[in-house]
Design an enzyme around this catalytic site. Structure first.
Site, PDB file in Angstrom:
ATOM      1  N   ARG A  80       0.863  -1.193   0.000  1.00 46.00           N
ATOM      2  CA  ARG A  80       0.000   0.000   0.000  1.00 46.00           C
ATOM      3  C   ARG A  80       0.896   1.239   0.000  1.00 46.00           C
ATOM      4  O   ARG A  80       1.716   1.402   0.900  1.00 46.00           O
ATOM      5  CB  ARG A  80      -0.896  -0.014   1.244  1.00 46.00           C
ATOM      6  N   HIS A 124      -2.708  11.000   0.714  1.00 39.30           N
ATOM      7  CA  HIS A 124      -2.151  10.754   2.048  1.00 39.30           C
ATOM      8  C   HIS A 124      -1.505  12.071   2.495  1.00 39.30           C
ATOM      9  O   HIS A 124      -0.284  12.158   2.687  1.00 39.30           O
ATOM     10  CB  HIS A 124      -1.166   9.589   2.000  1.00 39.30           C
ATOM     11  N   GLU A 169      -7.120   8.594   6.360  1.00 41.38           N
ATOM     12  CA  GLU A 169      -7.352   9.223   7.668  1.00 41.38           C
ATOM     13  C   GLU A 169      -7.805  10.684   7.583  1.00 41.38           C
ATOM     14  O   GLU A 169      -7.068  11.591   8.002  1.00 41.38           O
ATOM     15  CB  GLU A 169      -6.086   9.133   8.516  1.00 41.38           C
ATOM     16  N   ASN A 294      -7.032   1.792   9.977  1.00 40.27           N
ATOM     17  CA  ASN A 294      -5.706   1.982  10.564  1.00 40.27           C
ATOM     18  C   ASN A 294      -5.880   1.941  12.079  1.00 40.27           C
ATOM     19  O   ASN A 294      -6.655   2.713  12.638  1.00 40.27           O
ATOM     20  CB  ASN A 294      -5.102   3.340  10.174  1.00 40.27           C
ATOM     21  N   TYR A 296      -3.761   1.739  15.808  1.00 39.41           N
ATOM     22  CA  TYR A 296      -2.512   1.779  16.577  1.00 39.41           C
ATOM     23  C   TYR A 296      -2.739   1.609  18.072  1.00 39.41           C
ATOM     24  O   TYR A 296      -1.991   0.933  18.756  1.00 39.41           O
ATOM     25  CB  TYR A 296      -1.774   3.118  16.350  1.00 39.41           C
TER      26      TYR A 296
HETATM   27  C1  FCB Z   1      -0.888   7.239  10.665  1.00 42.21           C
HETATM   28  C2  FCB Z   1      -0.507   7.777   9.297  1.00 42.21           C
HETATM   29  C3  FCB Z   1       0.847   7.323   8.814  1.00 42.21           C
HETATM   30  C4  FCB Z   1       1.851   7.279   9.934  1.00 42.21           C
HETATM   31  C5  FCB Z   1       1.301   6.481  11.105  1.00 42.21           C
HETATM   32  C6  FCB Z   1       2.276   6.315  12.245  1.00 42.21           C
HETATM   33  O1  FCB Z   1      -1.764   8.107  11.279  1.00 42.21           O
HETATM   34  O2  FCB Z   1      -1.469   7.424   8.335  1.00 42.21           O
HETATM   35  O3  FCB Z   1       1.238   8.152   7.756  1.00 42.21           O
HETATM   36  O4  FCB Z   1       2.178   8.556  10.294  1.00 42.21           O
HETATM   37  O5  FCB Z   1       0.146   7.094  11.583  1.00 42.21           O
END
Ligand code: FCB
Length: 452
Positions: A80, A124, A169, A294, A296
């Site tokens: 990607r 992006h 995002e 996405n 985290y």
């Molecule tokens: C996300 C972004 C990516 C990178 C990661 C750590 O929010 O999409 O570009 O910065 O975090």
């Protein structure tokens, strides 16, 4: 003792890594490209940590061939990446820069020749500066500009690209770029933030419409989901959690999938929340082939009437590991997120389009491998979480680790490393971390290596 059955993923599961143009390419003005807002932002003193810029970063713009070979050696079956809009249309609209289009075409062809499926993100965050000069995401014409650019890409590459993504995002662009001013274009204005968010979503809708006119494959939207959990069962904490979750998560998924905005946004934005025309919401809600998620971290939320703008704060969970960015490691949040999407939005096909971790890695590496046990542990637990959600019925089609390389981490510059491949920014040498070896084994065994 009976050994548990190995974790196995479907045969056609996509295993990839994710990157983005401004973060890895370097040479941002080469071969006729127009500057982006990130080029300007990083060249404005005080905006990015240590004055770092994307001028060179991983130099992928010149090393793309060997980089694709590296992906192949890891066994990735998908990749990607994003297109820098300003390489293709230096002014954002109008004149096409053939050299920019050629670069991405060559990249796609090499990926395919190595058996790697491209997943292409159109936006992006690196908006052409020429469009920012015309108001950028605040200008109501931007859906047309974005659809024009998207159409150029579809016509050139849809015969080879099976997976397209409109935006990456949108929350980060609206919140970081227009609400808090910590990301490009650096505005801090509660009246602008909902407008930028709305125009992002209209641009998404317009690009999907353009795709349906010519495209033959799949197109989706990528959102970052950070599940919110109340710090206590008090009414105040539960209401604060709903506001935080509406602001960050449902603000984007609901207009795209349901054609409406969450009620709580009135509370969040107050006077700054406009009455949106119904036709705008009809444009935003287009049939999608998949959702990119996405993930985290999560947030535990406590009501705090003094905190602007959400009247809430995040309570640090000291019992858990945290990344260098301060983000809590919480794999269960990924299971919860995927099941929430399944239950709330009718189980759409989902790709985990980013997931990864930033822990301390040294700038220079001695020897052939860099040991990064915390990242290995993070990947193991999160990929296992994906499998758990699938076993509970979530329709998950692929997983992309963020990121292939350490790279330009936006306002953090090069101070934060998320790669499974280490980058020496002085020599540009790429060195595999143990997480790259681990991920490679997971892919080769289709998941079985997770339980070893
Ligand atoms: C996300 C972004 C990516 C990178 C990661 C750590 O929010 O999409 O570009 O910065 O975090």
């Amino acid at each position: 003792m009976i050994k548990p059955a190995p974790i196995l993923f479907p045969k056609d599961f996509l295993w990839g890594c994710a990157t983005s143009a401004y973060q890895i390419e370097g040479s941002p003005l080469a071969d006729g490209a127009g500057p982006s807002v990130w080029h300007r932002f990083s060249h404005t003193p005080g905006r990015v940590q240590d004055g770092d810029t994307g001028d060179v970063t991983c130099d992928h713009y010149r090393r793309w061939e060997s980089d694709v070979d590296l992906m192949h050696s890891l066994g990735l079956n998908s990749y990607r990446f994003s297109i820098a809009w300003g390489r293709v249309l230096p002014d954002g609209v109008g004149r096409i820069n053939a050299a920019g289009l050629d670069f991405y075409e060559r990249l796609v062809d090499r990926l395919l020749s190595r058996g790697i499926q491209p997943m292409v993100t159109l936006f992006h965050w690196d908006l052409p500066a020429a469009l920012d000069d015309r108001g950028g995401w605040l200008n109501r014409d931007i859906p047309h500009w974005f659809a024009e650019y998207a159409d150029v890409m579809f016509r050139r590459l849809d015969d080879r690209v099976n997976y397209w993504t409109t935006l990456n995002e949108p929350w980060v662009v609206a919140d970081g770029g227009y609400m808090h001013g910590v990301l490009a274009p650096g505005h801090r204005n509660i009246f602008e933030a909902p407008r930028a968010a709305h125009h992002l979503m209209m641009a998404h809708g317009a690009a999907v419409q353009a795709y349906r006119a010519t495209g033959r494959n799949k197109i989706g939207l990528v959102v970052n989901i950070e599940p919110k959990y109340p710090a206590s069962q008090s009414d105040a904490d539960c209401a604060a959690t709903r506001r935080a979750e509406a602001y960050m998560n449902r603000h984007y998924l609901e207009p795209a999938l349901l054609g409406s905005y969450p009620e709580e946004l009135h509370e969040v934005f107050g006077d700054a929340w406009p009455q949106w025309p119904a036709a705008d919401l009809r444009l935003i809600k287009q049939p999608l082939d998949y959702i990119g998620v996405n993930y985290y971290t999560r947030a535990v939320v406590r009501s705090d009437p003094t905190a602007w703008p959400l009247k809430s704060t995040t309570v640090k969970q000291k019992q858990h590991t945290h990344m260098e960015t301060g983000w809590e490691v919480y794999p269960q949040g990924l299971v919860d997120t995927l099941l929430w999407i399944k239950d709330k939005y009718g189980n759409p096909p989902v790709y985990i389009t980013e997931n990864g971790a930033c822990f301390f890695d040294p700038p220079q590496v001695e020897g052939p491998v860099l040991e990064d046990p915390l990242r290995v542990d993070y990947l193991r637990k999160h990929i296992t979480a994906v499998h758990t959600a699938m076993q509970r019925g979530a329709d998950i089609r692929g997983y992309f680790a963020w990121s292939l390389f350490d790279n330009f981490e936006w306002a953090f510059g090069f101070s934060k490393r998320f790669g499974i491949v280490h980058m020496n920014y002085e020599t540009l040498k790429r060195t595999l971390k143990s997480s790259a070896h681990f991920y490679s084994k997971v892919i080769a065994s289709n998941g079985a290596a997770l339980s070893e």
